[in-house]
Design an enzyme around this catalytic site. Sequence first.
Site, PDB file in Angstrom:
ATOM      1  N   HIS A 356      42.347  45.693  55.397  1.00  0.00           N
ATOM      2  CA  HIS A 356      41.951  44.855  54.353  1.00  0.00           C
ATOM      3  C   HIS A 356      40.563  44.116  54.772  1.00  0.00           C
ATOM      4  O   HIS A 356      39.736  43.731  53.671  1.00  0.00           O
ATOM      5  CB  HIS A 356      42.408  43.588  53.755  1.00  0.00           C
ATOM      6  N   LYS A 544      35.827  32.440  44.270  1.00  0.00           N
ATOM      7  CA  LYS A 544      36.367  33.340  44.466  1.00  0.00           C
ATOM      8  C   LYS A 544      36.184  31.997  46.227  1.00  0.00           C
ATOM      9  O   LYS A 544      35.169  31.691  46.322  1.00  0.00           O
ATOM     10  CB  LYS A 544      35.709  34.764  45.477  1.00  0.00           C
ATOM     11  N   ARG A 545      36.970  32.748  47.436  1.00  0.00           N
ATOM     12  CA  ARG A 545      35.893  32.236  48.741  1.00  0.00           C
ATOM     13  C   ARG A 545      34.484  31.720  49.002  1.00  0.00           C
ATOM     14  O   ARG A 545      34.602  32.630  48.676  1.00  0.00           O
ATOM     15  CB  ARG A 545      37.472  32.841  50.307  1.00  0.00           C
ATOM     16  N   LYS A 550      29.887  37.322  50.118  1.00  0.00           N
ATOM     17  CA  LYS A 550      30.628  37.005  48.421  1.00  0.00           C
ATOM     18  C   LYS A 550      29.347  36.773  47.793  1.00  0.00           C
ATOM     19  O   LYS A 550      29.015  37.134  46.517  1.00  0.00           O
ATOM     20  CB  LYS A 550      31.623  36.187  48.414  1.00  0.00           C
ATOM     21  N   THR A 652      40.542  40.777  44.027  1.00  0.00           N
ATOM     22  CA  THR A 652      41.068  41.505  43.065  1.00  0.00           C
ATOM     23  C   THR A 652      41.306  40.080  41.895  1.00  0.00           C
ATOM     24  O   THR A 652      41.142  40.332  40.693  1.00  0.00           O
ATOM     25  CB  THR A 652      43.114  40.796  43.856  1.00  0.00           C
ATOM     26  N   LYS A 656      41.569  39.919  37.574  1.00  0.00           N
ATOM     27  CA  LYS A 656      42.297  39.174  36.695  1.00  0.00           C
ATOM     28  C   LYS A 656      41.036  39.070  35.823  1.00  0.00           C
ATOM     29  O   LYS A 656      40.948  38.632  34.404  1.00  0.00           O
ATOM     30  CB  LYS A 656      42.513  37.920  37.643  1.00  0.00           C
TER      31      LYS A 656
HETATM   32  O1  RUG Z   1      38.357  40.108  51.528  1.00  0.00           O
HETATM   33  C1  RUG Z   1      39.193  40.879  51.203  1.00  0.00           C
HETATM   34  C2  RUG Z   1      39.062  41.680  49.400  1.00  0.00           C
HETATM   35  O2  RUG Z   1      38.772  42.382  49.136  1.00  0.00           O
HETATM   36  C3  RUG Z   1      40.504  42.620  49.269  1.00  0.00           C
HETATM   37  O3  RUG Z   1      40.251  42.095  47.977  1.00  0.00           O
HETATM   38  C4  RUG Z   1      41.969  41.271  49.311  1.00  0.00           C
HETATM   39  C5  RUG Z   1      43.139  42.259  49.055  1.00  0.00           C
HETATM   40  O4  RUG Z   1      43.199  43.518  50.066  1.00  0.00           O
HETATM   41  O5  RUG Z   1      41.713  40.739  51.510  1.00  0.00           O
HETATM   42  C6  RUG Z   1      40.553  40.147  51.186  1.00  0.00           C
HETATM   43  N1  RUG Z   1      40.872  39.677  52.655  1.00  0.00           N
HETATM   44  C7  RUG Z   1      40.335  40.688  54.244  1.00  0.00           C
HETATM   45  N2  RUG Z   1      41.357  38.460  53.168  1.00  0.00           N
HETATM   46  N3  RUG Z   1      41.082  38.258  54.652  1.00  0.00           N
HETATM   47  C8  RUG Z   1      40.765  39.995  55.182  1.00  0.00           C
HETATM   48  C9  RUG Z   1      40.716  39.768  56.292  1.00  0.00           C
HETATM   49  O6  RUG Z   1      41.393  39.638  56.742  1.00  0.00           O
END
Ligand code: RUG
Length: 816
Positions: A356, A544-545, A550, A652, A656
Site C-alpha cells: 500500500h 484525510k490523515r 498529502k 479511496t 468516495k
Molecule cells: O496511503 C495509502 C492509500 O493511498 C491507499 O489508498 C490505502 C489503501 O490502499 O492505503 C494507504 N496506506 C498505506 N495506509 N497505510 C499505508 C502504509 O502502511
Amino acid sequence: MGYDLSKEEIKEKILGKLKRNFGKTLEEATQDQIYKSCALSIRDVIVEKWTDANKQMLNQGLKRLYYLSAEFLMGRALVNNMINLHLLKDYQEVLTDLGLNLENIEEQERDAGLGNGGLGRLAACFLDSLSTLDFPVTGCSIRYEFGLFKQRILDGEQVEVDDNWLEAGNVWEIARPEEQVEVKYGGELEEVWTERGLKINHKNYYSVLAIPYDYPVMGYMSEMPATLRLWSARAKTELDMHYFNRGDYSKAMQERELAEVISKVLYPEDNHEQGRQLRLKQFYFFTSATMQHIVRKHKANYGDLHTLPNYFTVQINDTHPTLAIPELMRILMDEEGMGWDEAFDICSRIFNYTNHTIMAEALERWEEDMFKALLPRIYEIIKVINDKFCDSLWKIYPGEWDKISKMAIISYHEIRMANLCIAVCNKVNGVSKLHGEIIKSRTFRDFYIVFPDKFLGITNGITPRRWLAKANQPLTKLLCDHIGDGFLKDYKEMDRIEDLLDNQKFLDDFMEVKHQNKIHLRDHLKKTQGIEINENTIFDVHAKRLHEYKRQLLKVLHILHLYNLKKENPQVHIEPCTFLFAAKASPGYVRAKNIIRLILAVADLVNNDPDTKDILRVVFIENYSVSEAEILIPATDISEQISTAGLEASGTGNMKFMMNGAVTLGTMDGANVEIYEAVGDDNIFIFGATEQEISRMERFGTYKPGLYYEQNTDLRLALNRLIDGSLHVANDRQFSDLYHSLLFGEMQRADQYYLLYDFASYTQAYEQIVSAYVDKERWKRMAAMNTAKSGRFSSDRTINEYNELIWHLRKMSERK
Ligand code: RUG
C-alpha cells in the site's frame, strides 16, 4: 425483496428484546437500551443467515479467503445492516410508529474505529463486497480495546483522547472462548532427537491466550455474511496465587496486565512504522492465532494438511500480518511433522501480499536482535527462508552482492517484511494502476525482474452501500427513482446515470440533494462544534490523515494567497468559499501537529478579519472518522486530492467524493489518474508535476525551491505570513519550522513534497474549478458526471479482480 420480516414482527422483536434483555418497557428504556434492542433484533436475522451459510459452505467444500489486516475501520453497523438486509424503510416506519427516531438511536452506537485511515477502511469495504458477492471470507485482526484516538481541538491544537469504544458493550460480537489458542513469546530453542527425526523444542517461553470474538458482516442482499474475527489477549492465569497469598497484589496481577496490553490499543500510525516491540507482539499475536485456527479447522474438516491450499487462501494486507508466513511454516513443520519443502510449497500457494505504499518510512523493518529475542523460532525460520532465497538469487546474479543484499530479507541487522512477502507469496499487488507500475519499475524492480508473473496492480474501490446508500440517502433515492436500485448490487448499472445528464429535472434535483446535504453538514457542525458555515458558498474539502505528502500545507498557502489578494485589493472578486479540513495527526508526528495548528491559526485570521470573513471561511472538523465522513462527503463540492505525484498509492477518499458528486481538484497521483480517465478532461481539474517529472528531479537533484520563492510573488507573500507575525501563535517561532522546511530543509532536503513547485499550477487550477462552479449549468453536469462514472470504483469490481487474478473462490450461489 427484503428479508422476510413483517413490520409487526419487527415491532415485536424490538419490544421483546427490550423486555427480555433489559427488563424494560419502551417507556422506561434508555436510548442506549433501545439502540441495543434494535441491533439485537437485526443481529438475529444476520446470525441465522450466517450459521446456515457457513454450514452450506462446508458441505460444498468451498475455498475460504482469510483477509489478514492489522486494521478494520468498520464505523457503525446498525443502519448499514438495515440497508443491506433491505429492512431500512420498514424499521424506520416501525420506529416512527413507536414515537422513536432512527437518527437518534443510531447515535448511540460507537464507531468501530479499529483503523487509521485508507488501509483499514479498504479492509472494511472489502468485507462488505465479499459478502455482497457471496464469497466466503473471514477477516482477522485484533480486538483493540481502544481504537484510534478521538481528536479534540483545544487552545488551537490537537489533543488526543482515548477511544474506549467497548465501554458500553458491543452487541454485534459473539465471544468464542471454546476456540481460544495459545501464543508463545520469548524463550529458547533446543534440538532433540525423536523417532521421527530432529525436533525443535521451544522452552522457557511465556504465553498468552488469544480469545476470538466473531462479528457477522452483512453484505447487500447477501446469502453469505462475512465473518470478522477479532482476537483478544488474555493471561493464562488471571491472578498469581503465589504472590497474592503473600499480599503482593500488584505482582499477582502482573501477568494479566502484561498479557492484556497486547490487545489494548491500536497504534496511531498511518504510512509510518516505528519498529516497537509491542507492535511486533501484536502482529505475531493475531497472525499466530489465525494460523493455528486455520490448521485446526482444516484438520477437523478435511484431515490432510497437504490439501490446505485447496480450501484456504490468505491475503496479507500490507506487511503487518507477514508473520503469518513463518508461523504457518512453524506449525506445519514443528507441530505437524512436515518437511521444509512441503511446508514452503504450501505457504507459497496460500499467501498473497498487497503493498500500500512506496514510502521508505512506512516499509516495515524489524531490528534483528529484538526480533530474535521475542520470536526465536520464527526468527530461525525467516533466516532459513532468507538463506535459501539468497542462494537462489546468487544463481541468477552471481557475484552481484549489492543487488542480493538489497533484495535479501535480512540485511544490515534488519528484517524487511516486504522482501519476505515478495520472496514467498504467490501474488503481490499494488493498489492502483500507477502504483502497480511504480512498484514494478522502481520500488521492487529487482524482484519484478526475477518474478515478473507475481506482480499485479488492482485498483482499490469503495462500497456503494456505505458510501452512497448509507451516507447519502437522498441521492440514493434520486438515483433509484431514475434507474432502479440494481446499481447497489451491480456497479455497472451506474453507467446508466450518464443517460440522465441531458435531463434538466434530474440535474436540478441532483443539485438540490447537494444543497440539502450542505445544510445537513451546516447543522451538524453547529450542533457538534458550535461552528457557523454558509451553505451558499462553495464547500472545498481536504479530508484525510495529516501527512506532509498529502499536502494540507499547500492548501493553507493557497488560502493565505486568497487572503492576501483581498487585503491588497478589497475590490477584487473572490467567490465565497468554505474550506473544510478534517485530519488526525499521529501524536508523535510533530510537524503534522504543527500543520493543524497552522490551519487553526489561519482560520482565526481569515474568519475574523472584516475584509474576508464573509468570503473565506476556514473550518477544521474535529475527529475525522467514518461517521463524520458520512456527513461531510455528501456535502462536498470540491474534492482536494493534492498529494505529491507518485506518493499516494491509490487513495479511496477521492472515490468516495466523486461517487457523491464532488469534482476533483487533484494531481496525477494514485487512483486520481483513473478518475481522470473515467470522467474525462472536462470533468476534473488536474495540476502539478507528474510522477515522471518528480522522479527526474529526484534523480538529478535539480529542484531548487528557493527559486520559486524568489520568482513567484504570490507564493512569497503567502509563505511570509508564516513568520511575519500575522498569525496568532503560542510562541514567536511557531511556524518558522514549516517555513524553513520548505525553503531550506534540515536533515532532509528543502520542500521534499514539492509544494512550491506546484503552487502556481494549483492556483491556476483552483481559478478554473471556481469558474466552472459559478457556471451553474456546467457544474451540475460535471458533478452528476462524476457520480455516473464512479461505478468502476466500487469495491465489488475490485473484489472480482482479486478473485479472478489471485484467490479463485467460488460463490455460494454457484453451488453445484
Ligand atoms: O496511503 C495509502 C492509500 O493511498 C491507499 O489508498 C490505502 C489503501 O490502499 O492505503 C494507504 N496506506 C498505506 N495506509 N497505510 C499505508 C502504509 O502502511
